[in-house]
Scaffold this motif. Structure first.
Motif, mmCIF file in Angstrom:
data_model
loop_
_atom_site.group_PDB
_atom_site.id
_atom_site.type_symbol
_atom_site.label_atom_id
_atom_site.label_comp_id
_atom_site.label_asym_id
_atom_site.label_seq_id
_atom_site.Cartn_x
_atom_site.Cartn_y
_atom_site.Cartn_z
ATOM 1 N N VAL A 100 -12.148 10.643 41.442
ATOM 2 C CA VAL A 100 -11.366 9.588 42.086
ATOM 3 C C VAL A 100 -12.286 8.568 42.744
ATOM 4 C CG1 VAL A 100 -9.765 9.100 43.983
ATOM 5 C CG2 VAL A 100 -9.328 11.029 42.438
ATOM 6 N N ARG A 104 -12.199 4.797 41.747
ATOM 7 C CA ARG A 104 -11.636 3.943 42.794
ATOM 8 C C ARG A 104 -12.416 2.642 42.936
ATOM 9 N NH1 ARG A 104 -12.626 3.476 48.350
ATOM 10 N NH2 ARG A 104 -10.821 2.842 49.591
ATOM 11 N N ASN A 105 -13.733 2.732 42.764
ATOM 12 C CA ASN A 105 -14.565 1.537 42.881
ATOM 13 C C ASN A 105 -15.653 1.573 41.819
ATOM 14 O OD1 ASN A 105 -15.852 -0.768 43.718
ATOM 15 N ND2 ASN A 105 -16.925 0.202 45.428
#
Length: 202
Positions: A100, A104-105
């Motif tokens: 994640v 996420r970035n």
């Protein structure tokens, strides 16, 4: 295919009990082989696609960590002792969390991506090594210990050796993923052999 087929068949019979179904599935050599393929595929892609950007690398690594988390979650139900399941479940959470964070970035820095992957591999290797050393009756225990030691080394290398470019990080992570995948293939077929021997002598 016999051992895997029996496991899947038993799993179908235990469909009313999710925990029992996951336990049977986690003991199947086909499930272990699936985990190996989920590790090998992104590793090969990373190595043969040298022009990929850091963004694509982060997405690939993130998807790999999520898939590995799913396989480890199911594998955690394989031990009959409920107390032995906790480390496996914690590892599954760690892999999913790492995946994640990567997804996420995906434009994060090389250092951040190295930190996430290195930490996941290091902790995973230490926990797996502890479980393998504690489980005296684990089939092909030496192979599992070797795989755990490989994960520890990979984690230390990724964390300790700074990479100066996305290309260098790509090569490093791709190499480790391929090594992990090949080791898991060996474990899968060793597990199948152990299951077949136990069936023949049972």
């Amino acid at each position: 295919m016999g051992a895997g087929g029996e496991a899947w068949g038993a799993g179908g019979g235990a469909a009313g009990d999710p925990a029992q179904f996951l336990a049977v599935l986690g003991r199947s050599w086909l499930w272990i082989l699936g985990s190996a393929i989920a590790t090998l595929v992104p590793g090969v892609i990373v190595l043969v696609w040298p022009e990929e950007t850091l963004h694509i690398l982060a997405v690939l690594i993130g998807l790999y960590l999520l898939a590995a988390g799913v396989f480890r979650f199911v594998g955690a139900f394989a031990p009959d002792d409920h107390g032995e399941r906790l480390p496996g479940l914690l590892l599954a959470v760690l892999y999913v969390l790492g995946g994640v964070l990567c997804l996420r970035n995906p434009l994060q820095t090389i250092a951040a991506l190295s930190l996430i992957v290195g930490a996941v591999w290091l902790v995973s290797g230490i926990v797996t090594l502890f479980r393998a050393l504690a489980a005296k009756n684990l089939p092909h225990r030496g192979i599992v210990i070797g795989a755990a030691a490989l994960a520890v080394v990979a984690g230390v290398v990724v964390l300790a050796l700074p990479t100066e470019s996305a290309r260098a990080l790509t090569r490093l992570l791709g190499l480790w993923l391929v090594l992990f995948g090949l080791v898991e293939v060996v474990i899968a077929f060793a597990w199948r052999a152990a299951v077949r021997r136990s069936g023949a002598t049972g």
